[in-house]
Scaffold this active site. Structure first.
Site, PDB file in Angstrom:
ATOM      1  N   ARG A  45      -9.563  -5.933   5.514  1.00  0.00           N
ATOM      2  CA  ARG A  45     -10.259  -4.902   6.267  1.00  0.00           C
ATOM      3  C   ARG A  45     -10.479  -5.385   7.700  1.00  0.00           C
ATOM      4  O   ARG A  45     -10.719  -6.573   7.940  1.00  0.00           O
ATOM      5  CB  ARG A  45     -11.619  -4.570   5.626  1.00  0.00           C
ATOM      6  CG  ARG A  45     -11.509  -3.778   4.322  1.00  0.00           C
ATOM      7  CD  ARG A  45     -10.983  -2.378   4.557  1.00  0.00           C
ATOM      8  NE  ARG A  45     -10.932  -1.575   3.350  1.00  0.00           N
ATOM      9  CZ  ARG A  45      -9.867  -1.437   2.590  1.00  0.00           C
ATOM     10  NH1 ARG A  45      -8.740  -2.081   2.891  1.00  0.00           N
ATOM     11  NH2 ARG A  45      -9.899  -0.656   1.523  1.00  0.00           N
ATOM     12  N   HIS A  85      -1.662  -0.217   8.776  1.00  0.00           N
ATOM     13  CA  HIS A  85      -2.292  -0.205   7.453  1.00  0.00           C
ATOM     14  C   HIS A  85      -1.290   0.189   6.365  1.00  0.00           C
ATOM     15  O   HIS A  85      -1.472   1.174   5.634  1.00  0.00           O
ATOM     16  CB  HIS A  85      -3.500   0.742   7.425  1.00  0.00           C
ATOM     17  CG  HIS A  85      -4.489   0.398   6.357  1.00  0.00           C
ATOM     18  ND1 HIS A  85      -5.837   0.567   6.502  1.00  0.00           N
ATOM     19  CD2 HIS A  85      -4.317  -0.122   5.105  1.00  0.00           C
ATOM     20  CE1 HIS A  85      -6.465   0.198   5.393  1.00  0.00           C
ATOM     21  NE2 HIS A  85      -5.547  -0.225   4.529  1.00  0.00           N
TER      22      HIS A  85
END
Length: 313
Positions: free
Chosen positions: A230, A278
């Site tokens: 993250r 991502h």
């Protein structure tokens, strides 16, 4: 299944395409009734919510909600929603397909770093033909931060192709062939050995901003940092400073504080950063659906649910 035993399920997502999920869910759940938010839904009927970044506040409007199943491994965005019902069990997704995909991404990035492909790409821009010294995998140590489901799987995969692997986590873990460290007292010893550092930590209050100047300074000079966890783990300015000083040779970043990454962010133009949108691992309904269905069946049968989130961590 008698009608009174059928579960009323709501699919809530602002990211995952409903078309990919609704047909296999309907097929697998049989008599259970599945709605989307834009259907003519009576909120009082909903007992199960299957979610991937649901619209804020919706879950709190479901008075009979008994269970929330996330379609993602990470649930920190859900936990940040102040309206999230605290009394309703929440399960993360543990998908073997996603684990395999993440392992392949980690393996690819580690091999690229091991062979110095980031150095060669910069040399190519300068028309500079300069081979790097050869290093065998057994002479290169990869550190995995976060020894959960994904971290352990990645460690085993890297160990199987000959890398020396060390792992760090909040609590003690045991993985054959991997030297593991636990807790803050052992963090520095782990970092000192990590020539390639892979972050696979969950994002919690304790791990927010953990990749700071203090941690980066503990890595060997010329280390490579890979973040597929993250963006909140990283203090961006500290990482840029470590890259500018060349203490950190290169960073591969798949996740960011804000996504999409703003076009003005310095990561985009930094010569020692690889920016990825991502894409390290995505949930595939074909492999993930089994856990979702199993948890709904367990809920109906009053059996323990799989992969529940400990909200106290």
């Amino acid at each position: 299944i008698p009608l009174w035993l059928c579960m009323r399920v709501l699919f809530l997502s602002s990211r995952a395409a409903p078309s990919k999920w609704l047909e296999p869910l309907t097929s697998s759940l049989g008599d259970d009734i599945i709605w989307e938010l834009n259907d003519d839904v009576n909120h009082d009927d909903i007992e199960v919510a299957i979610v991937a970044v649901p619209p804020p506040g919706v879950l709190s409007q479901l008075p009979r909600l008994k269970f929330i199943q996330s379609l993602w491994v990470g649930v920190e965005s859900l936990l940040k929603d102040p309206s999230l019902p605290t009394h309703v069990p929440l399960a993360r997704l543990v998908d073997p397909g996603l684990t395999d995909t993440m392992c392949l991404s980690v393996l690819q990035h580690v091999l690229n770093a091991h062979h110095g492909y980031d150095v060669y790409m910069n040399q190519q821009r300068e028309a500079n033909w300069q081979p790097l010294p050869f290093v065998r995998q057994c002479d290169r140590t990869v550190g995995i931060m976060g020894m959960g489901e994904l971290g352990c799987a990645a460690a085993i995969k890297l160990r199987s192709i000959g890398f020396e692997v060390v792992g760090w986590s909040r609590s003690e873990k045991s993985v054959e062939g991997v030297r593991t460290y636990a807790g803050l007292p052992q963090l520095d010893a782990f970092l000192h050995r990590s020539e390639i550092l892979v972050c696979l930590l969950p994002l919690t209050p304790d791990t927010q901003g953990i990749i700071s100047s203090r941690v980066l300074k503990c890595l060997p000079a010329g280390a490579v940092f890979i973040n597929v966890a993250r963006g909140g783990h990283v203090v961006d300015g500290d990482l840029i400073s470590a890259l500018d000083s060349r203490h950190i040779r290169h960073a591969v970043l798949d996740v960011f504080h804000e996504e999409p990454l703003p076009s003005s962010h310095p990561f985009w133009s930094h010569p020692h950063v690889t920016v990825l949108p991502h894409v390290a691992a995505e949930t595939d309904p074909r492999t993930a659906i089994a856990q979702v269905v199993e948890n709904i069946r367990r809920l109906r049968a009053n059996k323990p649910l799989l992969h529940l989130v400990d909200r106290e961590r």
